[in-house]
Write a protein that holds these residues in place. Structure first.
Motif, mmCIF file in Angstrom:
data_model
loop_
_atom_site.group_PDB
_atom_site.id
_atom_site.type_symbol
_atom_site.label_atom_id
_atom_site.label_comp_id
_atom_site.label_asym_id
_atom_site.label_seq_id
_atom_site.Cartn_x
_atom_site.Cartn_y
_atom_site.Cartn_z
ATOM 1 N N ASP A 36 0.845 -1.188 0.000
ATOM 2 C CA ASP A 36 0.000 0.000 0.000
ATOM 3 C C ASP A 36 0.884 1.242 0.000
ATOM 4 O OD1 ASP A 36 -2.119 1.701 0.089
ATOM 5 O OD2 ASP A 36 -2.654 1.294 2.176
ATOM 6 N N LEU A 37 1.266 1.671 -1.187
ATOM 7 C CA LEU A 37 2.220 2.782 -1.306
ATOM 8 C C LEU A 37 1.674 4.100 -0.787
ATOM 9 C CD1 LEU A 37 3.875 2.159 -4.762
ATOM 10 C CD2 LEU A 37 4.833 1.805 -2.506
ATOM 11 N N THR A 41 5.979 6.146 3.752
ATOM 12 C CA THR A 41 6.751 7.388 3.729
ATOM 13 C C THR A 41 7.921 7.219 2.758
ATOM 14 O OG1 THR A 41 8.232 6.700 5.508
ATOM 15 C CG2 THR A 41 6.188 7.822 6.153
ATOM 16 N N ALA A 42 8.509 8.342 2.380
ATOM 17 C CA ALA A 42 9.658 8.277 1.471
ATOM 18 C C ALA A 42 10.815 7.527 2.108
ATOM 19 C CB ALA A 42 10.081 9.688 1.068
ATOM 20 N N ALA A 43 10.981 7.647 3.423
ATOM 21 C CA ALA A 43 12.063 6.942 4.106
ATOM 22 C C ALA A 43 11.878 5.431 4.025
ATOM 23 C CB ALA A 43 12.137 7.386 5.568
ATOM 24 N N PRO A 107 2.400 9.865 -2.462
ATOM 25 C CA PRO A 107 3.133 11.140 -2.548
ATOM 26 C C PRO A 107 4.195 11.099 -3.639
ATOM 27 C CG PRO A 107 2.947 10.406 -0.259
ATOM 28 C CD PRO A 107 2.424 9.293 -1.126
ATOM 29 N N LEU A 108 4.548 12.258 -4.145
ATOM 30 C CA LEU A 108 5.495 12.352 -5.260
ATOM 31 C C LEU A 108 6.838 11.703 -4.920
ATOM 32 C CD1 LEU A 108 6.133 13.361 -8.099
ATOM 33 C CD2 LEU A 108 6.862 15.523 -7.071
ATOM 34 N N ALA A 109 7.367 11.951 -3.721
ATOM 35 C CA ALA A 109 8.661 11.378 -3.344
ATOM 36 C C ALA A 109 8.608 9.851 -3.345
ATOM 37 C CB ALA A 109 9.088 11.890 -1.970
#
Length: 142
Positions: A36-37, A41-43, A107-109
Motif C-alpha cells: 500500500d504505497l 513514507t519516502a524513508a 506522494p510524489l517522493a
C-alpha cells in the motif's frame, strides 16, 4: 572474486543471486512491504531503492574494474544512429499509460523512489541473470 568468476562461474552467479534475494527481502521486510504505497513514507520506500542502487553500483563496479564492459554490453552503441531505433518500441510502450494523464495515488517522493527502485532492480536483474548466470551456463555448456 575474479578467480571465482573464471573458475566457477555458476557459483559466482548463484552468489550474486543469493545476495540480491537476501538484500531485497530484508529491505522489503524492514520497510513493511510495498503493498500500500499511499501509506508509505519516502524513508520507508528509500530502503529497497537504496539496496537496489547498492547492488547496481557493486555489480557495475566489478564489471568495470575487471575490464568486462564490452562483454556485458555496458559500452557505447556504435556511431550508427540506426542502432537507436531499437529503443523506439521501448519508449512507446513505456509511455502508453501516460495517454490518459498521470495520476499519483502516493506522494510524489514515494512515487519517484518506486520508479528508481523498479528501474535499478531491473538493471541489476539483467546484469545478474543475463550477464553472470547465462554466461556461466554458456561457459559450462549448459
Amino acid at each position: 572474486m575474479k578467480k571465482l568468476y573464471e573458475n566457477k562461474p555458476v557459483t559466482f552467479a548463484l552468489l550474486w543471486i543469493g545476495l540480491y534475494v537476501l538484500l531485497m527481502n530484508i529491505a522489503l521486510n524492514f520497510c513493511g512491504g510495498l503493498d500500500d504505497l499511499a501509506t508509505k513514507t519516502a524513508a520507508q520506500v528509500a530502503i529497497p531503492a537504496g539496496c537496489a542502487l547498492l547492488l547496481a553500483a557493486a555489480s557495475t563496479a566489478w564489471i568495470v574494474k575487471n575490464g568486462m564492459t564490452e562483454e556485458f554490453g555496458l559500452c557505447r552503441l556504435g556511431s550508427n544512429a540506426k542502432g537507436f531505433l531499437w529503443f523506439l518500441p521501448l519508449i512507446l510502450l513505456s509511455c502508453v499509460n501516460l495517454v490518459n494523464g498521470l495520476g499519483l495515488s502516493a506522494p510524489l517522493a514515494v512515487s519517484l523512489l518506486m520508479m528508481v527502485n523498479m528501474a535499478v532492480a531491473g538493471y541489476v536483474g539483467e546484469i545478474i541473470f543475463r550477464g553472470f548466470l547465462f554466461r556461466a551456463m554458456e561457459k559450462n555448456g549448459l
